[in-house]
Write a protein that holds these residues in place. Structure first.
Motif, PDB file in Angstrom:
ATOM      1  N   MET A   1       0.858  -1.181   0.000  1.00  0.00           N
ATOM      2  CA  MET A   1       0.000   0.000   0.000  1.00  0.00           C
ATOM      3  C   MET A   1       0.895   1.232   0.000  1.00  0.00           C
ATOM      4  N   GLY A   2       0.602   2.164  -0.883  1.00  0.00           N
ATOM      5  CA  GLY A   2       1.382   3.391  -0.974  1.00  0.00           C
ATOM      6  C   GLY A   2       1.076   4.334   0.169  1.00  0.00           C
ATOM      7  N   GLN A   3       1.835   5.426   0.214  1.00  0.00           N
ATOM      8  CA  GLN A   3       1.657   6.422   1.273  1.00  0.00           C
ATOM      9  C   GLN A   3       0.246   7.017   1.261  1.00  0.00           C
ATOM     10  N   ARG A   4      -0.266   7.301   0.080  1.00  0.00           N
ATOM     11  CA  ARG A   4      -1.619   7.871  -0.028  1.00  0.00           C
ATOM     12  C   ARG A   4      -2.666   6.887   0.489  1.00  0.00           C
ATOM     13  N   GLY A   5      -2.517   5.618   0.139  1.00  0.00           N
ATOM     14  CA  GLY A   5      -3.447   4.595   0.621  1.00  0.00           C
ATOM     15  C   GLY A   5      -3.411   4.476   2.133  1.00  0.00           C
ATOM     16  N   LYS A   6      -2.211   4.574   2.706  1.00  0.00           N
ATOM     17  CA  LYS A   6      -2.069   4.511   4.164  1.00  0.00           C
ATOM     18  C   LYS A   6      -2.767   5.709   4.815  1.00  0.00           C
ATOM     19  N   GLN A   7      -2.639   6.883   4.213  1.00  0.00           N
ATOM     20  CA  GLN A   7      -3.283   8.087   4.755  1.00  0.00           C
ATOM     21  C   GLN A   7      -4.810   7.969   4.721  1.00  0.00           C
ATOM     22  N   VAL A   8      -5.329   7.460   3.614  1.00  0.00           N
ATOM     23  CA  VAL A   8      -6.778   7.290   3.482  1.00  0.00           C
ATOM     24  C   VAL A   8      -7.277   6.253   4.491  1.00  0.00           C
ATOM     25  N   LYS A   9      -6.547   5.168   4.609  1.00  0.00           N
ATOM     26  CA  LYS A   9      -6.919   4.124   5.574  1.00  0.00           C
ATOM     27  C   LYS A   9      -6.899   4.685   7.000  1.00  0.00           C
ATOM     28  N   GLY A  10      -5.895   5.493   7.319  1.00  0.00           N
ATOM     29  CA  GLY A  10      -5.816   6.127   8.632  1.00  0.00           C
ATOM     30  C   GLY A  10      -6.971   7.076   8.876  1.00  0.00           C
ATOM     31  N   LEU A  11      -7.303   7.869   7.869  1.00  0.00           N
ATOM     32  CA  LEU A  11      -8.422   8.804   7.989  1.00  0.00           C
ATOM     33  C   LEU A  11      -9.723   8.049   8.264  1.00  0.00           C
ATOM     34  N   LEU A  12      -9.956   6.997   7.508  1.00  0.00           N
ATOM     35  CA  LEU A  12     -11.169   6.200   7.707  1.00  0.00           C
ATOM     36  C   LEU A  12     -11.191   5.543   9.082  1.00  0.00           C
ATOM     37  N   ALA A  13     -10.040   5.078   9.531  1.00  0.00           N
ATOM     38  CA  ALA A  13      -9.960   4.441  10.855  1.00  0.00           C
ATOM     39  C   ALA A  13     -10.276   5.442  11.966  1.00  0.00           C
ATOM     40  N   TRP A  14      -9.711   6.653  11.876  1.00  0.00           N
ATOM     41  CA  TRP A  14      -9.985   7.650  12.915  1.00  0.00           C
ATOM     42  C   TRP A  14     -11.428   8.118  12.888  1.00  0.00           C
ATOM     43  N   PHE A  15     -12.010   8.218  11.686  1.00  0.00           N
ATOM     44  CA  PHE A  15     -13.437   8.540  11.611  1.00  0.00           C
ATOM     45  C   PHE A  15     -14.261   7.423  12.241  1.00  0.00           C
ATOM     46  N   ALA A  16     -13.899   6.170  11.977  1.00  0.00           N
ATOM     47  CA  ALA A  16     -14.635   5.036  12.544  1.00  0.00           C
ATOM     48  C   ALA A  16     -14.545   5.031  14.071  1.00  0.00           C
ATOM     49  N   ILE A  17     -13.360   5.255  14.597  1.00  0.00           N
ATOM     50  CA  ILE A  17     -13.176   5.272  16.058  1.00  0.00           C
ATOM     51  C   ILE A  17     -13.976   6.412  16.682  1.00  0.00           C
ATOM     52  N   THR A  18     -13.875   7.584  16.094  1.00  0.00           N
ATOM     53  CA  THR A  18     -14.560   8.758  16.640  1.00  0.00           C
ATOM     54  C   THR A  18     -16.071   8.596  16.590  1.00  0.00           C
ATOM     55  N   PHE A  19     -16.573   8.138  15.450  1.00  0.00           N
ATOM     56  CA  PHE A  19     -18.023   8.001  15.334  1.00  0.00           C
ATOM     57  C   PHE A  19     -18.546   6.753  16.045  1.00  0.00           C
ATOM     58  N   ALA A  20     -17.686   5.799  16.359  1.00  0.00           N
ATOM     59  CA  ALA A  20     -18.105   4.678  17.208  1.00  0.00           C
ATOM     60  C   ALA A  20     -18.447   5.195  18.603  1.00  0.00           C
ATOM     61  N   ALA A  21     -17.627   6.109  19.106  1.00  0.00           N
ATOM     62  CA  ALA A  21     -17.921   6.716  20.410  1.00  0.00           C
ATOM     63  C   ALA A  21     -19.240   7.478  20.345  1.00  0.00           C
ATOM     64  N   ALA A  22     -19.456   8.184  19.243  1.00  0.00           N
ATOM     65  CA  ALA A  22     -20.718   8.903  19.070  1.00  0.00           C
ATOM     66  C   ALA A  22     -21.887   7.927  19.087  1.00  0.00           C
ATOM     67  N   GLY A  23     -21.728   6.809  18.423  1.00  0.00           N
ATOM     68  CA  GLY A  23     -22.793   5.804  18.377  1.00  0.00           C
ATOM     69  C   GLY A  23     -23.081   5.193  19.730  1.00  0.00           C
ATOM     70  N   ILE A  24     -22.039   4.942  20.503  1.00  0.00           N
ATOM     71  CA  ILE A  24     -22.217   4.378  21.844  1.00  0.00           C
ATOM     72  C   ILE A  24     -22.984   5.363  22.726  1.00  0.00           C
ATOM     73  N   GLY A  25     -22.620   6.636  22.637  1.00  0.00           N
ATOM     74  CA  GLY A  25     -23.356   7.647  23.391  1.00  0.00           C
ATOM     75  C   GLY A  25     -24.782   7.785  22.902  1.00  0.00           C
ATOM     76  N   ALA A  26     -24.966   7.701  21.591  1.00  0.00           N
ATOM     77  CA  ALA A  26     -26.308   7.845  21.016  1.00  0.00           C
ATOM     78  C   ALA A  26     -27.248   6.718  21.442  1.00  0.00           C
ATOM     79  N   MET A  27     -26.695   5.532  21.698  1.00  0.00           N
ATOM     80  CA  MET A  27     -27.546   4.423  22.147  1.00  0.00           C
ATOM     81  C   MET A  27     -28.236   4.780  23.460  1.00  0.00           C
ATOM     82  N   ALA A  28     -27.558   5.498  24.330  1.00  0.00           N
ATOM     83  CA  ALA A  28     -28.153   5.898  25.605  1.00  0.00           C
ATOM     84  C   ALA A  28     -29.137   7.042  25.418  1.00  0.00           C
ATOM     85  N   SER A  29     -29.037   7.707  24.286  1.00  0.00           N
ATOM     86  CA  SER A  29     -29.881   8.874  24.025  1.00  0.00           C
ATOM     87  C   SER A  29     -31.118   8.549  23.204  1.00  0.00           C
ATOM     88  N   ALA A  30     -31.441   7.270  23.085  1.00  0.00           N
ATOM     89  CA  ALA A  30     -32.575   6.853  22.242  1.00  0.00           C
ATOM     90  C   ALA A  30     -33.866   7.564  22.637  1.00  0.00           C
TER      91      ALA A  30
END
Length: 163
Positions: A1-30
């Motif tokens: 995987m090239g440098q650009r692919g690694k950057q995109v994969k990292g961006l997607l991973a950080w979005f997934a981690i961040t929005f997973a926390a949002a989802g966990i909080g949202a479950m309590a906010s139903a």
């Protein structure tokens, strides 16, 4: 995987981690909309419809900020900074469970204060890596400061509903 692919994969991973926390909080906010409507709120409290859009913007900015730090420093050279970000995400998600799930104003307020301190520390740590990352966290710092005041006021105005 090239440098650009690694950057995109990292961006997607950080979005997934961040929005997973949002989802966990949202479950309590139903059922939050109905509960929030029942609460006596200070005159300066926003309507419930404001929270979703604001948090969506904040989570997006958080994900971009952490990705910026990760991209510059990487996991190996910034483990404490990145761990601090993840810890504040956990504390963020817990607030909804304390306030809406357990309906504990005191615990939610304590969580909000801890979150404010962690977000401020994360912002400073991000700023040291790249000022732009710190700038992206500033709206979050401001909103969590506001959330502390709102949590306190709402708790004090609703002892029968928030312990």
């Amino acid at each position: 995987m090239g440098q650009r692919g690694k950057q995109v994969k990292g961006l997607l991973a950080w979005f997934a981690i961040t929005f997973a926390a949002a989802g966990i909080g949202a479950m309590a906010s139903a059922g939050a909309e109905n509960f929030y409507a029942q609460l006596v709120r200070p005159s300066w409290a926003p309507p419930g419809s404001v929270f979703g859009p604001v948090w969506s913007v904040l989570y997006t900015l958080m994900a971009l900020a952490v990705w910026t730090v990760w991209r510059i420093r990487g996991t190996a050279t910034a483990p404490r900074t990145l761990a601090l970000f993840v810890v504040q995400l956990v504390v963020n998600a817990v607030w909804s469970w304390l306030f809406f799930g357990l309906r504990s104003g005191a615990a939610a307020f304590a969580d909000a204060v801890l979150l404010f301190l962690l977000v401020a520390a994360t912002t400073i740590a991000f700023w040291r890596v790249r000022p732009l990352a710190g700038v992206m966290m500033m709206p979050y710092v401001a909103w969590v400061g506001f959330a502390c005041a709102l949590t306190w006021s709402t708790w004090r105005l609703n002892p029968q509903l928030l312990g």
